[in-house]
Design a protein around this motif. Structure first.
Motif, PDB file in Angstrom:
ATOM      1  N   SER A  35       0.821  -1.254   0.070  1.00  7.92           N
ATOM      2  CA  SER A  35      -0.048  -0.149   0.093  1.00  7.92           C
ATOM      3  C   SER A  35       0.805   1.371   0.049  1.00  7.92           C
ATOM      4  CB  SER A  35      -0.795  -0.142   1.301  1.00  7.92           C
ATOM      5  OG  SER A  35      -1.920  -1.208   1.366  1.00  7.92           O
ATOM      6  N   SER A  57      -6.561  -7.362  -7.268  1.00  7.75           N
ATOM      7  CA  SER A  57      -7.312  -6.609  -6.273  1.00  7.75           C
ATOM      8  C   SER A  57      -6.444  -5.295  -6.282  1.00  7.75           C
ATOM      9  CB  SER A  57      -7.381  -7.408  -5.234  1.00  7.75           C
ATOM     10  OG  SER A  57      -8.279  -8.511  -5.341  1.00  7.75           O
ATOM     11  N   THR A  58      -7.132  -4.067  -6.428  1.00 10.22           N
ATOM     12  CA  THR A  58      -6.507  -2.847  -6.196  1.00 10.22           C
ATOM     13  C   THR A  58      -7.640  -1.899  -5.345  1.00 10.22           C
ATOM     14  OG1 THR A  58      -7.122  -2.063  -8.576  1.00 10.22           O
ATOM     15  CG2 THR A  58      -5.167  -2.804  -8.324  1.00 10.22           C
ATOM     16  N   TYR A  59      -6.873  -1.048  -4.861  1.00  8.54           N
ATOM     17  CA  TYR A  59      -7.835  -0.150  -3.740  1.00  8.54           C
ATOM     18  C   TYR A  59      -7.419   1.245  -3.815  1.00  8.54           C
ATOM     19  CZ  TYR A  59      -8.681  -4.970  -2.070  1.00  8.54           C
ATOM     20  OH  TYR A  59      -8.805  -6.214  -2.034  1.00  8.54           O
ATOM     21  N   LYS A  65      -8.843   8.505  -6.999  1.00  6.80           N
ATOM     22  CA  LYS A  65      -9.651   7.607  -7.965  1.00  6.80           C
ATOM     23  C   LYS A  65      -9.669   8.503  -9.264  1.00  6.80           C
ATOM     24  CE  LYS A  65     -12.358   4.529  -5.220  1.00  6.80           C
ATOM     25  NZ  LYS A  65     -13.610   4.320  -4.737  1.00  6.80           N
ATOM     26  N   CYS A 102      -4.891  -7.323   2.289  1.00  8.81           N
ATOM     27  CA  CYS A 102      -5.284  -5.834   2.041  1.00  8.81           C
ATOM     28  C   CYS A 102      -6.651  -5.467   2.624  1.00  8.81           C
ATOM     29  CB  CYS A 102      -5.637  -5.832   0.372  1.00  8.81           C
ATOM     30  SG  CYS A 102      -4.189  -5.467  -0.389  1.00  8.81           S
ATOM     31  N   TRP A 105      -7.398  -2.279   4.458  1.00 10.20           N
ATOM     32  CA  TRP A 105      -5.988  -1.914   4.013  1.00 10.20           C
ATOM     33  C   TRP A 105      -5.594  -0.348   4.477  1.00 10.20           C
ATOM     34  CZ3 TRP A 105      -4.835   2.352   0.721  1.00 10.20           C
ATOM     35  CH2 TRP A 105      -6.145   2.786   0.023  1.00 10.20           C
TER      36      TRP A 105
END
Length: 124
Positions: A35, A57-59, A65, A102, A105
């Motif tokens: 992260s 997987s991404t956050y 964004k 995550c 996260w």
């Protein structure tokens, strides 16, 4: 334990782009959540983006964004944070951090490895 070392950052004018790189090493370096956090002057450290092994997987924090992109180079065990359309409010010290999953996260206390920090300055 996974160790991380970061590079990149610098100064740019508003609307410009910068890339930060986090290199992971150690046990299970390719099976972890990496992260990025940032901390502005007088502010708490906040989550920016995260990615789990394989990049499936991404956050992202709402504030970044559509402007920031987190990606992974598994061959090099590196995670990159590409920052586009930078704003003065993106100015901060950015930190790379590692943990096993995550889940939740943005919880700082769940990270067991931190990078040394990289200054990002965006001028208007």
């Amino acid at each position: 334990q996974v160790k991380v070392r970061q590079s990149g950052g610098g100064s740019v004018q508003a609307g410009g782009s910068l890339t930060l790189t986090c290199k992971a090493s150690g046990d299970s370096a390719n099976s972890r959540c990496i992260s990025w956090f940032r901390q502005g002057p007088g502010m708490e450290r906040q989550g920016v983006a995260a990615i789990y092994s394989g990049g499936a997987s991404t956050y992202y924090a709402d504030s970044v964004k559509g402007r920031f992109t987190i990606s992974e180079d598994r061959f090099r065990n590196e995670v990159n944070l590409r920052m586009d359309s930078l704003k003065p409010e993106d100015s901060a010290i950015y930190y790379c951090a590692a943990r096993w999953t995550c889940m939740n996260w943005m919880r700082l206390e769940d990270y067991n490895s931190w990078g040394q920090g990289s200054q990002v300055t965006v001028s208007s």
